[in-house]
Design a protein around this motif. Sequence first.
Motif, PDB file in Angstrom:
ATOM      1  N   LYS A 394      53.400  37.393  41.932  1.00  0.00           N
ATOM      2  CA  LYS A 394      53.159  36.116  41.265  1.00  0.00           C
ATOM      3  C   LYS A 394      52.201  36.275  40.086  1.00  0.00           C
ATOM      4  CE  LYS A 394      54.046  33.252  45.350  1.00  0.00           C
ATOM      5  NZ  LYS A 394      55.164  32.479  44.766  1.00  0.00           N
ATOM      6  N   LYS A 395      51.855  37.526  39.773  1.00  0.00           N
ATOM      7  CA  LYS A 395      50.983  37.853  38.629  1.00  0.00           C
ATOM      8  C   LYS A 395      49.625  37.143  38.735  1.00  0.00           C
ATOM      9  CE  LYS A 395      54.198  40.288  36.490  1.00  0.00           C
ATOM     10  NZ  LYS A 395      55.246  40.254  37.530  1.00  0.00           N
ATOM     11  N   LEU A 396      49.043  37.217  39.949  1.00  0.00           N
ATOM     12  CA  LEU A 396      47.730  36.619  40.181  1.00  0.00           C
ATOM     13  C   LEU A 396      46.646  37.679  40.360  1.00  0.00           C
ATOM     14  CD1 LEU A 396      48.790  33.772  42.644  1.00  0.00           C
ATOM     15  CD2 LEU A 396      48.231  33.560  40.209  1.00  0.00           C
ATOM     16  N   GLY A 397      47.011  38.936  40.192  1.00  0.00           N
ATOM     17  CA  GLY A 397      46.054  40.009  40.350  1.00  0.00           C
ATOM     18  C   GLY A 397      46.651  41.328  39.915  1.00  0.00           C
ATOM     19  N   VAL A 398      45.796  42.340  39.910  1.00  0.00           N
ATOM     20  CA  VAL A 398      46.190  43.696  39.523  1.00  0.00           C
ATOM     21  C   VAL A 398      45.947  44.609  40.711  1.00  0.00           C
ATOM     22  CG1 VAL A 398      45.689  45.630  37.984  1.00  0.00           C
ATOM     23  CG2 VAL A 398      45.641  43.282  37.094  1.00  0.00           C
ATOM     24  N   GLU A 399      46.999  45.290  41.142  1.00  0.00           N
ATOM     25  CA  GLU A 399      46.878  46.202  42.277  1.00  0.00           C
ATOM     26  C   GLU A 399      46.398  47.573  41.806  1.00  0.00           C
ATOM     27  OE1 GLU A 399      49.489  48.005  46.034  1.00  0.00           O
ATOM     28  OE2 GLU A 399      50.406  46.580  44.629  1.00  0.00           O
ATOM     29  N   ILE A 400      45.384  48.113  42.463  1.00  0.00           N
ATOM     30  CA  ILE A 400      44.902  49.461  42.149  1.00  0.00           C
ATOM     31  C   ILE A 400      45.963  50.471  42.585  1.00  0.00           C
ATOM     32  CG2 ILE A 400      43.146  51.202  42.687  1.00  0.00           C
ATOM     33  CD1 ILE A 400      41.156  48.896  43.075  1.00  0.00           C
ATOM     34  N   PRO A 401      46.482  51.286  41.675  1.00  0.00           N
ATOM     35  CA  PRO A 401      47.533  52.242  42.044  1.00  0.00           C
ATOM     36  C   PRO A 401      47.040  53.259  43.074  1.00  0.00           C
ATOM     37  CG  PRO A 401      47.342  52.032  39.650  1.00  0.00           C
ATOM     38  CD  PRO A 401      46.153  51.348  40.243  1.00  0.00           C
ATOM     39  N   GLU A 416      40.434  51.398  35.374  1.00  0.00           N
ATOM     40  CA  GLU A 416      41.482  50.828  34.527  1.00  0.00           C
ATOM     41  C   GLU A 416      42.002  49.508  35.086  1.00  0.00           C
ATOM     42  OE1 GLU A 416      42.338  51.809  31.486  1.00  0.00           O
ATOM     43  OE2 GLU A 416      40.655  53.192  31.763  1.00  0.00           O
ATOM     44  N   SER A 417      42.132  49.418  36.410  1.00  0.00           N
ATOM     45  CA  SER A 417      42.615  48.177  37.030  1.00  0.00           C
ATOM     46  C   SER A 417      41.626  47.045  36.828  1.00  0.00           C
ATOM     47  CB  SER A 417      42.859  48.404  38.527  1.00  0.00           C
ATOM     48  OG  SER A 417      43.851  49.389  38.742  1.00  0.00           O
ATOM     49  N   ILE A 418      40.332  47.352  36.962  1.00  0.00           N
ATOM     50  CA  ILE A 418      39.299  46.331  36.757  1.00  0.00           C
ATOM     51  C   ILE A 418      39.330  45.825  35.314  1.00  0.00           C
ATOM     52  CG2 ILE A 418      36.803  45.944  36.635  1.00  0.00           C
ATOM     53  CD1 ILE A 418      36.527  47.882  39.019  1.00  0.00           C
ATOM     54  N   LYS A 419      39.405  46.748  34.368  1.00  0.00           N
ATOM     55  CA  LYS A 419      39.400  46.342  32.949  1.00  0.00           C
ATOM     56  C   LYS A 419      40.671  45.568  32.584  1.00  0.00           C
ATOM     57  CE  LYS A 419      38.335  50.544  31.491  1.00  0.00           C
ATOM     58  NZ  LYS A 419      37.985  51.672  30.596  1.00  0.00           N
ATOM     59  N   LEU A 420      41.812  45.996  33.148  1.00  0.00           N
ATOM     60  CA  LEU A 420      43.054  45.270  32.888  1.00  0.00           C
ATOM     61  C   LEU A 420      42.963  43.839  33.407  1.00  0.00           C
ATOM     62  CD1 LEU A 420      46.009  45.109  32.015  1.00  0.00           C
ATOM     63  CD2 LEU A 420      46.645  46.114  34.228  1.00  0.00           C
ATOM     64  N   ALA A 421      42.411  43.679  34.590  1.00  0.00           N
ATOM     65  CA  ALA A 421      42.311  42.351  35.193  1.00  0.00           C
ATOM     66  C   ALA A 421      41.323  41.460  34.461  1.00  0.00           C
ATOM     67  CB  ALA A 421      41.910  42.478  36.665  1.00  0.00           C
ATOM     68  N   MET A 422      40.231  42.037  33.990  1.00  0.00           N
ATOM     69  CA  MET A 422      39.114  41.210  33.532  1.00  0.00           C
ATOM     70  C   MET A 422      38.942  41.107  32.021  1.00  0.00           C
ATOM     71  SD  MET A 422      36.170  41.938  36.370  1.00  0.00           S
ATOM     72  CE  MET A 422      35.036  40.884  35.483  1.00  0.00           C
ATOM     73  N   VAL A 423      39.273  42.164  31.268  1.00  0.00           N
ATOM     74  CA  VAL A 423      38.919  42.127  29.841  1.00  0.00           C
ATOM     75  C   VAL A 423      40.037  42.534  28.894  1.00  0.00           C
ATOM     76  CG1 VAL A 423      36.451  42.472  30.269  1.00  0.00           C
ATOM     77  CG2 VAL A 423      37.925  44.472  29.958  1.00  0.00           C
ATOM     78  N   GLU A 428      45.631  39.167  29.934  1.00  0.00           N
ATOM     79  CA  GLU A 428      45.374  37.757  29.677  1.00  0.00           C
ATOM     80  C   GLU A 428      46.379  36.849  30.382  1.00  0.00           C
ATOM     81  OE1 GLU A 428      44.067  34.154  28.807  1.00  0.00           O
ATOM     82  OE2 GLU A 428      42.945  36.041  28.627  1.00  0.00           O
ATOM     83  N   SER A 429      47.636  37.273  30.481  1.00  0.00           N
ATOM     84  CA  SER A 429      48.632  36.429  31.156  1.00  0.00           C
ATOM     85  C   SER A 429      48.290  36.280  32.636  1.00  0.00           C
ATOM     86  CB  SER A 429      50.033  37.023  30.999  1.00  0.00           C
ATOM     87  OG  SER A 429      50.115  38.317  31.568  1.00  0.00           O
ATOM     88  N   THR A 430      47.762  37.348  33.248  1.00  0.00           N
ATOM     89  CA  THR A 430      47.341  37.260  34.652  1.00  0.00           C
ATOM     90  C   THR A 430      46.170  36.304  34.792  1.00  0.00           C
ATOM     91  OG1 THR A 430      48.084  39.521  35.106  1.00  0.00           O
ATOM     92  CG2 THR A 430      46.473  38.583  36.631  1.00  0.00           C
ATOM     93  N   ARG A 431      45.202  36.416  33.894  1.00  0.00           N
ATOM     94  CA  ARG A 431      44.050  35.513  33.949  1.00  0.00           C
ATOM     95  C   ARG A 431      44.483  34.068  33.743  1.00  0.00           C
ATOM     96  NH1 ARG A 431      42.045  40.118  31.245  1.00  0.00           N
ATOM     97  NH2 ARG A 431      42.230  39.245  29.146  1.00  0.00           N
ATOM     98  N   ALA A 432      45.456  33.847  32.864  1.00  0.00           N
ATOM     99  CA  ALA A 432      45.966  32.489  32.636  1.00  0.00           C
ATOM    100  C   ALA A 432      46.658  31.958  33.882  1.00  0.00           C
ATOM    101  CB  ALA A 432      46.924  32.481  31.444  1.00  0.00           C
ATOM    102  N   ASN A 433      47.420  32.817  34.564  1.00  0.00           N
ATOM    103  CA  ASN A 433      48.086  32.405  35.811  1.00  0.00           C
ATOM    104  C   ASN A 433      47.069  32.001  36.867  1.00  0.00           C
ATOM    105  OD1 ASN A 433      50.611  32.948  34.754  1.00  0.00           O
ATOM    106  ND2 ASN A 433      50.705  35.020  35.593  1.00  0.00           N
ATOM    107  N   VAL A 434      45.966  32.740  36.952  1.00  0.00           N
ATOM    108  CA  VAL A 434      44.928  32.426  37.934  1.00  0.00           C
ATOM    109  C   VAL A 434      44.264  31.095  37.608  1.00  0.00           C
ATOM    110  CG1 VAL A 434      42.674  33.149  38.826  1.00  0.00           C
ATOM    111  CG2 VAL A 434      44.512  34.828  38.575  1.00  0.00           C
ATOM    112  N   ARG A 435      44.012  30.860  36.331  1.00  0.00           N
ATOM    113  CA  ARG A 435      43.417  29.572  35.946  1.00  0.00           C
ATOM    114  C   ARG A 435      44.346  28.421  36.324  1.00  0.00           C
ATOM    115  NH1 ARG A 435      41.821  32.688  31.319  1.00  0.00           N
ATOM    116  NH2 ARG A 435      43.616  31.931  30.105  1.00  0.00           N
ATOM    117  N   GLU A 436      45.632  28.630  36.162  1.00  0.00           N
ATOM    118  CA  GLU A 436      46.592  27.576  36.489  1.00  0.00           C
ATOM    119  C   GLU A 436      46.688  27.353  37.998  1.00  0.00           C
ATOM    120  OE1 GLU A 436      51.336  26.468  35.820  1.00  0.00           O
ATOM    121  OE2 GLU A 436      50.445  28.200  34.821  1.00  0.00           O
TER     122      GLU A 436
END
Length: 464
Positions: A394-401, A416-423, A428-436
Amino acid sequence: MEKTEDKPLNIAMFPWLAMGHLIPFFHLSKILAQKGHKISYISTPKNLERIPKIPPELSHNFKLVPLPFPEVESLPPDAESSMDIPYQKSQFLRIAFDLLQSSLIDFLTTTKLDWIIFDYPSHWLPSIASKFNISTAYFSLFTAATQAFLGPPSQLLNCNLTRSTAEDFCRVPEWVPFESDVVYRLHEVTKYTEGAVGNESGVSDTARFLASIEHCDLVLFRTCLEFEPEWFDLVCKLYQKPVIPIGFLPPSLENDDFEENENWDMIKNWLDEQRVNSVVFVALGSEAILSQVELSELALGLELSGLPFLFVVRKSIIESAQLPDGFLERVKGRGIVNVGWVPQVRILSHSSIGGFLTHCGWNSAIEGLTFGRVLILFPVMNDQGLNVRLLSGKKLGVEIPRNEVDGSFTSDSVAESIKLAMVNEEGESTRANVREIKGVFGDKNRNDRYIDDCVNLLMKIKRP
């Protein structure tokens, strides 16, 4: 919350002996008591001491019922919860739980009840309750996707449907009629199959789940239709009985029973100094076990990310593994490592928290999404892998490989997973999905309506 006008229900709550079960059962109990219903919350003495205090204004509707904890030779003294024992001894805790039956019967003999709301390990409870003419509701603290993955209750009778190898759990089940990637990874399922196929308690976890569903009067889910509609429709078809969503039971600071302490003061002061949405909060639940390599790679990944962090580590982990040499000195000022308990809801509600690196137990996932925190997904055990596939899909997070066979991972993949999720811009699309989705998880009115609909049904179909 308004009280119901009908005659109040007398309801007993009987959760499994784990904090991730005791707390949601308590939360639901408190909501029902606020609506005027009489609650008997049943557990063992030590666990009743661990749950929050009953608000004084609810004391007339809410009572605690202690059942003596049975002696089981393989359990350490005073071990009454899954957090008190290593995962390998969890089946002995189930043996003790099964031995609570006689004490529970004594309670039922002297108490008038309309409903017992119970947890999956007490698969034997519906047959006992029926002798007292008490209706039973199995309360699933798992997603509809997780429960659908386990299958229909008919699995108990059809040996051809029973999964017996780890690989069996890594495929989409035949009863799932739509495209899905909600499956286990091979490394995740090893512990699950150890618990699900033959064990010391004599009843596998899968059998407990399916028998609870088969023999109860209705099933309650801690979810909502808007979040996983296709999975909810599927469990309704699989179970062939009333299946009721009760909402997420989202955490609320206004109802928080937290008592401040020096530890929280220090954490809060540090969080107050950080920029909005800049901090990654790392917490892996009350039962997670990390090896020395896993702890080191997680810590080094946090260091490599360059972001401020709050890393919560269980005492039992730090007793068997050590942080990398020089780690605390190198991250001083940018990161905090807290050994032991912290007020997770308070932390997640703080404006400086941007990401939540979580084991993805359903409780923690709900708390993170309620406050709009993007998830960095690191499953450890049980249903968590399935939760990760659902939330990642559902694109609400980033899974650590991780390596699919042995579960290994690197500090680079963590960073890399932390930076992808947060900055990173790509996240950004994942962060937008979480806000929604925060508007679904954290919507008090929506969640209240689910509870009201549930109560109305409990009143309608209880036994005469």
